[in-house]
Design a protein around this motif. Structure first.
Motif, PDB file in Angstrom:
ATOM      1  N   ARG A  91       0.845  -1.196   0.000  1.00 32.37           N
ATOM      2  CA  ARG A  91       0.000   0.000   0.000  1.00 32.37           C
ATOM      3  C   ARG A  91       0.886   1.254   0.000  1.00 32.37           C
ATOM      4  O   ARG A  91       2.102   1.180   0.142  1.00 32.37           O
ATOM      5  N   THR A  92       0.239   2.399  -0.162  1.00 31.11           N
ATOM      6  CA  THR A  92       0.948   3.675  -0.138  1.00 31.11           C
ATOM      7  C   THR A  92       0.583   4.424   1.135  1.00 31.11           C
ATOM      8  O   THR A  92      -0.599   4.620   1.435  1.00 31.11           O
ATOM      9  N   LEU A  93       1.625   4.835   1.867  1.00 34.90           N
ATOM     10  CA  LEU A  93       1.445   5.586   3.108  1.00 34.90           C
ATOM     11  C   LEU A  93       1.880   7.022   2.872  1.00 34.90           C
ATOM     12  O   LEU A  93       3.028   7.282   2.489  1.00 34.90           O
ATOM     13  N   VAL A  94       0.975   7.960   3.108  1.00 32.49           N
ATOM     14  CA  VAL A  94       1.268   9.387   3.002  1.00 32.49           C
ATOM     15  C   VAL A  94       1.246   9.958   4.413  1.00 32.49           C
ATOM     16  O   VAL A  94       0.188  10.039   5.046  1.00 32.49           O
ATOM     17  N   ASN A  95       2.408  10.314   4.909  1.00 26.80           N
ATOM     18  CA  ASN A  95       2.535  10.783   6.288  1.00 26.80           C
ATOM     19  C   ASN A  95       2.550  12.315   6.304  1.00 26.80           C
ATOM     20  O   ASN A  95       3.536  12.945   5.926  1.00 26.80           O
ATOM     21  N   LEU A  96       1.447  12.906   6.757  1.00 28.90           N
ATOM     22  CA  LEU A  96       1.335  14.360   6.830  1.00 28.90           C
ATOM     23  C   LEU A  96       1.470  14.851   8.264  1.00 28.90           C
ATOM     24  O   LEU A  96       1.001  15.939   8.611  1.00 28.90           O
ATOM     25  N   GLU A 106      13.845   8.229   8.614  1.00 25.98           N
ATOM     26  CA  GLU A 106      13.766   6.987   9.392  1.00 25.98           C
ATOM     27  C   GLU A 106      12.470   6.234   9.083  1.00 25.98           C
ATOM     28  O   GLU A 106      12.465   5.008   8.910  1.00 25.98           O
ATOM     29  N   THR A 107      11.362   6.963   8.998  1.00 27.22           N
ATOM     30  CA  THR A 107      10.084   6.329   8.685  1.00 27.22           C
ATOM     31  C   THR A 107      10.083   5.781   7.267  1.00 27.22           C
ATOM     32  O   THR A 107       9.530   4.711   6.992  1.00 27.22           O
ATOM     33  N   ALA A 108      10.713   6.502   6.343  1.00 22.89           N
ATOM     34  CA  ALA A 108      10.803   6.024   4.962  1.00 22.89           C
ATOM     35  C   ALA A 108      11.587   4.721   4.886  1.00 22.89           C
ATOM     36  O   ALA A 108      11.213   3.797   4.146  1.00 22.89           O
ATOM     37  N   ALA A 109      12.667   4.643   5.652  1.00 22.53           N
ATOM     38  CA  ALA A 109      13.463   3.414   5.664  1.00 22.53           C
ATOM     39  C   ALA A 109      12.663   2.259   6.255  1.00 22.53           C
ATOM     40  O   ALA A 109      12.715   1.122   5.753  1.00 22.53           O
ATOM     41  N   TRP A 110      11.915   2.548   7.319  1.00 24.27           N
ATOM     42  CA  TRP A 110      11.051   1.519   7.915  1.00 24.27           C
ATOM     43  C   TRP A 110      10.021   1.045   6.905  1.00 24.27           C
ATOM     44  O   TRP A 110       9.785  -0.155   6.747  1.00 24.27           O
ATOM     45  N   ALA A 111       9.395   1.986   6.187  1.00 21.93           N
ATOM     46  CA  ALA A 111       8.377   1.632   5.207  1.00 21.93           C
ATOM     47  C   ALA A 111       8.976   0.780   4.086  1.00 21.93           C
ATOM     48  O   ALA A 111       8.387  -0.229   3.687  1.00 21.93           O
ATOM     49  N   ALA A 112      10.148   1.167   3.596  1.00 23.63           N
ATOM     50  CA  ALA A 112      10.785   0.407   2.523  1.00 23.63           C
ATOM     51  C   ALA A 112      11.073  -1.023   2.969  1.00 23.63           C
ATOM     52  O   ALA A 112      10.930  -1.972   2.181  1.00 23.63           O
ATOM     53  N   GLY A 113      11.455  -1.173   4.230  1.00 30.73           N
ATOM     54  CA  GLY A 113      11.747  -2.498   4.757  1.00 30.73           C
ATOM     55  C   GLY A 113      10.526  -3.392   4.856  1.00 30.73           C
ATOM     56  O   GLY A 113      10.656  -4.616   4.989  1.00 30.73           O
ATOM     57  N   HIS A 114       9.337  -2.788   4.808  1.00 27.89           N
ATOM     58  CA  HIS A 114       8.098  -3.563   4.897  1.00 27.89           C
ATOM     59  C   HIS A 114       7.308  -3.544   3.589  1.00 27.89           C
ATOM     60  O   HIS A 114       6.124  -3.927   3.560  1.00 27.89           O
ATOM     61  N   GLY A 141       9.653  11.752  -1.265  1.00 29.51           N
ATOM     62  CA  GLY A 141       9.627  10.305  -1.087  1.00 29.51           C
ATOM     63  C   GLY A 141       9.442   9.626  -2.424  1.00 29.51           C
ATOM     64  O   GLY A 141       9.955  10.094  -3.446  1.00 29.51           O
ATOM     65  N   SER A 142       8.696   8.545  -2.446  1.00 30.90           N
ATOM     66  CA  SER A 142       8.549   7.715  -3.644  1.00 30.90           C
ATOM     67  C   SER A 142       7.976   8.494  -4.829  1.00 30.90           C
ATOM     68  O   SER A 142       6.817   8.907  -4.807  1.00 30.90           O
ATOM     69  N   PRO A 143       8.760   8.696  -5.886  1.00 30.13           N
ATOM     70  CA  PRO A 143       8.229   9.376  -7.075  1.00 30.13           C
ATOM     71  C   PRO A 143       7.080   8.597  -7.707  1.00 30.13           C
ATOM     72  O   PRO A 143       6.129   9.189  -8.225  1.00 30.13           O
ATOM     73  N   GLU A 144       7.181   7.270  -7.675  1.00 30.93           N
ATOM     74  CA  GLU A 144       6.132   6.433  -8.268  1.00 30.93           C
ATOM     75  C   GLU A 144       4.811   6.598  -7.519  1.00 30.93           C
ATOM     76  O   GLU A 144       3.734   6.674  -8.133  1.00 30.93           O
ATOM     77  N   ALA A 164      12.902  12.600  -4.346  1.00 26.23           N
ATOM     78  CA  ALA A 164      12.889  11.273  -3.749  1.00 26.23           C
ATOM     79  C   ALA A 164      13.388  11.232  -2.310  1.00 26.23           C
ATOM     80  O   ALA A 164      13.114  10.270  -1.587  1.00 26.23           O
ATOM     81  N   ASP A 165      14.126  12.236  -1.872  1.00 27.63           N
ATOM     82  CA  ASP A 165      14.624  12.269  -0.493  1.00 27.63           C
ATOM     83  C   ASP A 165      13.458  12.567   0.441  1.00 27.63           C
ATOM     84  O   ASP A 165      12.938  13.689   0.475  1.00 27.63           O
ATOM     85  N   ALA A 166      13.040  11.575   1.213  1.00 28.91           N
ATOM     86  CA  ALA A 166      11.838  11.707   2.042  1.00 28.91           C
ATOM     87  C   ALA A 166      11.945  12.813   3.081  1.00 28.91           C
ATOM     88  O   ALA A 166      10.936  13.300   3.589  1.00 28.91           O
ATOM     89  N   GLY A 167      13.161  13.252   3.416  1.00 30.33           N
ATOM     90  CA  GLY A 167      13.319  14.274   4.442  1.00 30.33           C
ATOM     91  C   GLY A 167      13.085  15.690   3.957  1.00 30.33           C
ATOM     92  O   GLY A 167      12.968  16.614   4.776  1.00 30.33           O
ATOM     93  N   LEU A 168      12.979  15.899   2.632  1.00 31.92           N
ATOM     94  CA  LEU A 168      12.945  17.266   2.121  1.00 31.92           C
ATOM     95  C   LEU A 168      11.649  17.999   2.439  1.00 31.92           C
ATOM     96  O   LEU A 168      11.654  19.213   2.638  1.00 31.92           O
ATOM     97  N   ALA A 169      10.516  17.305   2.481  1.00 30.24           N
ATOM     98  CA  ALA A 169       9.259  17.988   2.797  1.00 30.24           C
ATOM     99  C   ALA A 169       9.312  18.581   4.197  1.00 30.24           C
ATOM    100  O   ALA A 169       8.928  19.738   4.410  1.00 30.24           O
ATOM    101  N   SER A 170       9.813  17.810   5.144  1.00 37.28           N
ATOM    102  CA  SER A 170       9.927  18.312   6.517  1.00 37.28           C
ATOM    103  C   SER A 170      10.958  19.434   6.601  1.00 37.28           C
ATOM    104  O   SER A 170      10.773  20.400   7.357  1.00 37.28           O
ATOM    105  N   LEU A 171      12.033  19.321   5.825  1.00 36.51           N
ATOM    106  CA  LEU A 171      13.071  20.352   5.838  1.00 36.51           C
ATOM    107  C   LEU A 171      12.541  21.671   5.268  1.00 36.51           C
ATOM    108  O   LEU A 171      12.738  22.745   5.844  1.00 36.51           O
ATOM    109  N   TYR A 172      11.863  21.585   4.130  1.00 32.67           N
ATOM    110  CA  TYR A 172      11.243  22.782   3.556  1.00 32.67           C
ATOM    111  C   TYR A 172      10.211  23.366   4.519  1.00 32.67           C
ATOM    112  O   TYR A 172      10.108  24.587   4.675  1.00 32.67           O
TER     113      TYR A 172
END
Length: 292
Positions: A91-96, A106-114, A141-144, A164-172
């Motif tokens: 599934r696709t998880l959108v974390n807002l 860290e959450t992106a890495a956890w998600a990729a692992g599952h 995060g995931s472009p796809e 693709a870098d999942a941290g950029l939204a939080s950084l911006y």
């Protein structure tokens, strides 16, 4: 004829003011929307509008292939999703949920692992602005995943793809909030200054807004200078602006207005002049904020 949006079921986890606004925008756009909240009563108004109430997180997760989570913090995200990680696979998880870039990665890495497609997001509006095309929601995060669900996510606000870098939204998000508070602070200081001479905030602010448009043009110019590491003082040099800030400080002292904000700017400019950079543009002061 139904729009493609009505064919995309979505689950929303977390029904605080922002989560409820997200679910409400999805419902308004015709999406079958499943909702869950730790306090079930918070779903009542949305259920009355047609949302489906999930009794458990597991039920909520399995109801849709696209899940949006908006809760207090990343610790709450982990506590909710870790027990149902197996059911999230595919599934696709959108974390807002607001957090740091490090937490997002860290959450992106956890998600990729599952086997979970992951997008991290930053909502650049208040709950009242959710659903408006003028409101930005940042995604990284995931472009796809973003490509597959852009149409659905667009009903929440204009989706801005940061890569693709999942941290950029939080950084911006953090950087833009800092910019907002700086603008608010400058406007409040200026409003207090002119208000001391009887000028109403409503009279001053239209002029201030027009000035901010001009300032925006300088930001665009200075961005190129910062990226190039070259700061030609072909508009207004730091030493000239250092003299000008003294007028602002004098006007404030005469009116009993707190001068700590412009004093900070004077300190930055004075340091740059002392270091021999007085002939450079204001953009040179970016060095004062960078890690040595």
């Amino acid at each position: 004829m139904k729009s493609e949006h009505t064919e995309t079921p979505v689950t929303v986890l977390g029904l605080g003011r922002m989560g409820s606004a997200l679910a409400g925008a999805l419902l308004a756009a015709g999406h079958p929307t499943t909702v869950w909240n730790r306090t079930p009563g918070k779903a009542d108004a949305l259920v009355a509008r047609g949302a489906l109430r999930a009794d458990t997180v597991a039920d909520a997760v399995t109801a849709s292939d696209l899940l949006v989570v908006c809760v207090l913090d990343h610790a709450a995200v982990t506590a909710l999703l870790q027990p149902v990680a197996g059911q999230l696979a595919g599934r696709t998880l959108v974390n807002l949920t607001s957090g740091s870039p490090e937490q997002a990665r860290e959450t992106a890495a956890w998600a990729a692992g599952h086997g979970i497609a992951y997008l991290d997001g930053g909502i650049m509006t208040t709950p009242e602005g959710v659903g408006l095309p003028t409101s930005m929601i940042l995604y990284s995060g995931s472009p796809e995943a973003l490509a597959a669900h852009r149409g659905t996510l667009a009903v929440l606000g204009d989706p801005i793809d940061l890569g693709a870098d999942a941290g950029l939204a939080s950084l911006y998000d953090a950087g833009l909030l800092g910019l907002m508070w700086s603008v608010f602070g400058g406007w409040l200081h200026a409003t207090a200054l002119v208000g001391a001479d009887g000028v109403a905030a409503g009279t001053f602010t239209p002029v201030a807004l027009r000035w901010l448009t001009t300032v925006g043009g300088f930001l665009d110019r200075y961005a190129g200078q910062i990226d190039a590491g070259h700061y030609p003082g072909d508009d207004a040099t730091i030493d000239v602006q250092l003299a000008a800030v003294e007028h602002l400080l004098h006007a404030g002292r005469e009116r009993g207005v707190d001068g700590r904000l412009p004093e900070f700017h004077r300190e930055l400019m004075a340091k740059a002049v002392a270091e021999g950079n007085g002939g450079d543009s204001y953009a040179r002061l970016v060095d004062a904020f960078r890690r040595p």
